[in-house]
Design an enzyme around this catalytic site. Structure first.
Site, PDB file in Angstrom:
ATOM      1  CE  LYS A 235     -10.125   0.341   3.580  1.00  0.00           C
ATOM      2  NZ  LYS A 235      -9.487  -0.663   2.721  1.00  0.00           N
TER       3      LYS A 235
ATOM      4  CE1 TYR B 156      -8.563   2.746   5.848  1.00  0.00           C
ATOM      5  CE2 TYR B 156      -9.561   2.326   7.986  1.00  0.00           C
ATOM      6  CZ  TYR B 156      -8.763   1.913   6.936  1.00  0.00           C
ATOM      7  OH  TYR B 156      -8.175   0.663   6.967  1.00  0.00           O
TER       8      TYR B 156
ATOM      9  CE  LYS C 285     -11.486  12.962  -6.017  1.00  0.00           C
ATOM     10  NZ  LYS C 285     -10.564  13.891  -6.708  1.00  0.00           N
TER      11      LYS C 285
ATOM     12  NE  ARG D  94     -11.611  -5.366 -19.174  1.00  0.00           N
ATOM     13  CZ  ARG D  94     -10.499  -6.054 -19.438  1.00  0.00           C
ATOM     14  NH1 ARG D  94     -10.512  -7.040 -20.303  1.00  0.00           N
ATOM     15  NH2 ARG D  94      -9.364  -5.749 -18.816  1.00  0.00           N
TER      16      ARG D  94
END
Ligand code: NAD
Ligand code: UDP
Length: 321
Positions: A150, A146, A92, A107
């Site tokens: 990644k 991991y 997550k 944004r």
């Protein structure tokens, strides 16, 4: 260089705290975001009084609304012991964390750097590792939360570049060590140094013939900052690390010699999927960033040994394993 407000996620960790410090030294404002999963407030205590430094306790798997000019996304446990402790959270953090930080960058229309890893190459069959190599990763092993997390983060960064023309910067970091590694980090350099300073057995996993290439913290952070300063068309991925390659047994022997320890070297089982060899090809970093590491292993180990010696003296409880 103009003053910027810069977000560092994972800013209270080993590398993040050093990056925050270097950015403040250059006159920037730093917003440090961390959930303290592996990071420690002691890494940033000395920055808390600085009016240009702001600490936010926040988990990057949740959206974040701040106004900044650049993002360094370092949030993620890096040591196998820690990232395997809660593999779901690790995925997550890699994936939702990347989506949230990329959304923020989109944004604000700002550059974002991702601290990717040599683990994207898995147990590599191409040696030394070049950026074009796609890797050899087990998707369902103990390291996959991991490694695949990644890799997916890299995919997300690439997609945001393609679809939104975001200024992304992907750096693949190879094993980095130095002062401020957590004493219970579980990585090989901190393990061996603390074992040696305590005259305990040095634990080599497997026969110690597997290799790693160790980069000193200061060299690594310098490369990261150079990458962020590149023009928008430079996206990476770029390997950053020290190409000096050592077997784990050589590292153990060097640590024993440098500390004068009475430790014996003992063998413990090799964890599953432990890469047999690892060494970066840094041709791209040399050319693009005009960078190469300056600190030989022996010199960097000297600084790190001294750091842990002081820590053991000043705060033995923190170092208890
Ligand atoms: P570290 O564990 O010391 O630092 C990671 C930091 O991220 C910690 O402060 C931790 O509390 C924080 N964190 C973890 N999950 C989080 C979350 N969900 N939300 C907010 N903060 C979170 O590790 P490090 O060695 O400083 O590594 C920093 C980055 O560099 C990581 O992304 C790691 O994958 C990458 N990297 C490091 C190395 C290395 O050898 N040190 C090698 C390859 C890649
Ligand atoms: N290792 C070891 N003894 C230790 C810790 C690690 O022999 O006490 C080995 C580990 O099996 C791996 C290498 O050292 O081959 C580097 O391990 P680390 O956890 O530092 O990082 P990795 O490169 O595997 O992610």
């Amino acid at each position: 260089m103009s003053m910027k407000r810069i977000l560092v996620t994972g800013g209270s960790g080993f590398l993040g705290s050093w990056l925050c410090e270097k950015l403040l030294d250059q006159g920037h404002e730093v917003v440090c975001v961390d959930n303290f999963f592996t990071g420690s407030k002691r890494n940033i205590y000395h920055l808390l009084d600085n009016p240009k430094f702001e600490l936010i306790r926040h988990d990057v798997t949740q959206p974040l609304y701040v106004e900044v000019d650049q993002i360094y996304n370092l949030a993620c446990p890096a040591s196998p012991v820690h990232y395997q402790r809660d593999p779901i959270q690790t995925v997550k953090t890699c994936v939702h964390g990347a989506i949230n930080m990329l959304g923020l960058a989109k944004r604000l229309k700002i550059p974002i750097l991702q601290s990717s890893t040599s683990e994207v190459y898995g147990d590599p069959s191409v040696h030394p590792q070049v950026e074009e190599y796609w890797g050899n990763v087990n998707p369902v092993g103990i390291r996959s939360c991991y490694d695949e997390g990644k890799r997916c983060a890299e995919t997300l960064f690439h997609a945001y570049r393609l679809q939104c023309n975001l200024a992304i910067k992907l750096v693949r970091i190879f094993n980095t060590y130095g002062p401020r590694m957590h004493p219970n980090d579980g990585r090989v350099v901190s393990n061996f140094i603390l074992q040696a300073l305590n005259n305990q057995d040095i634990t080599i996993y497997g026969d110690g013939s597997q290799t790693r290439s160790f980069c000193y913290r200061d060299d690594l952070i310098e490369a990261m900052m150079r990458m962020m300063a590149t023009p928008p068309d430079i996206t990476g991925p770029i390997n950053i690390g020290n190409p000096g390659e050592f077997t784990i047994r050589e590292l153990a022997e060097m640590v024993i010699e440098m500390t004068g320890a009475k430790s014996r070297i003992i063998r413990q089982p090799l964890p599953a999927d432990d890469p047999k060899q690892r060494r970066p090809d840094i041709t791209k970093a040399k050319k693009t960033l005009n960078w190469e590491p300056k600190t030989p292993l022996r010199e960097g180990l000297g600084h790190t040994i001294e750091y842990f010696r002081q820590l053991l003296h000043n705060d033995p409880d923190f170092c208890r394993r």
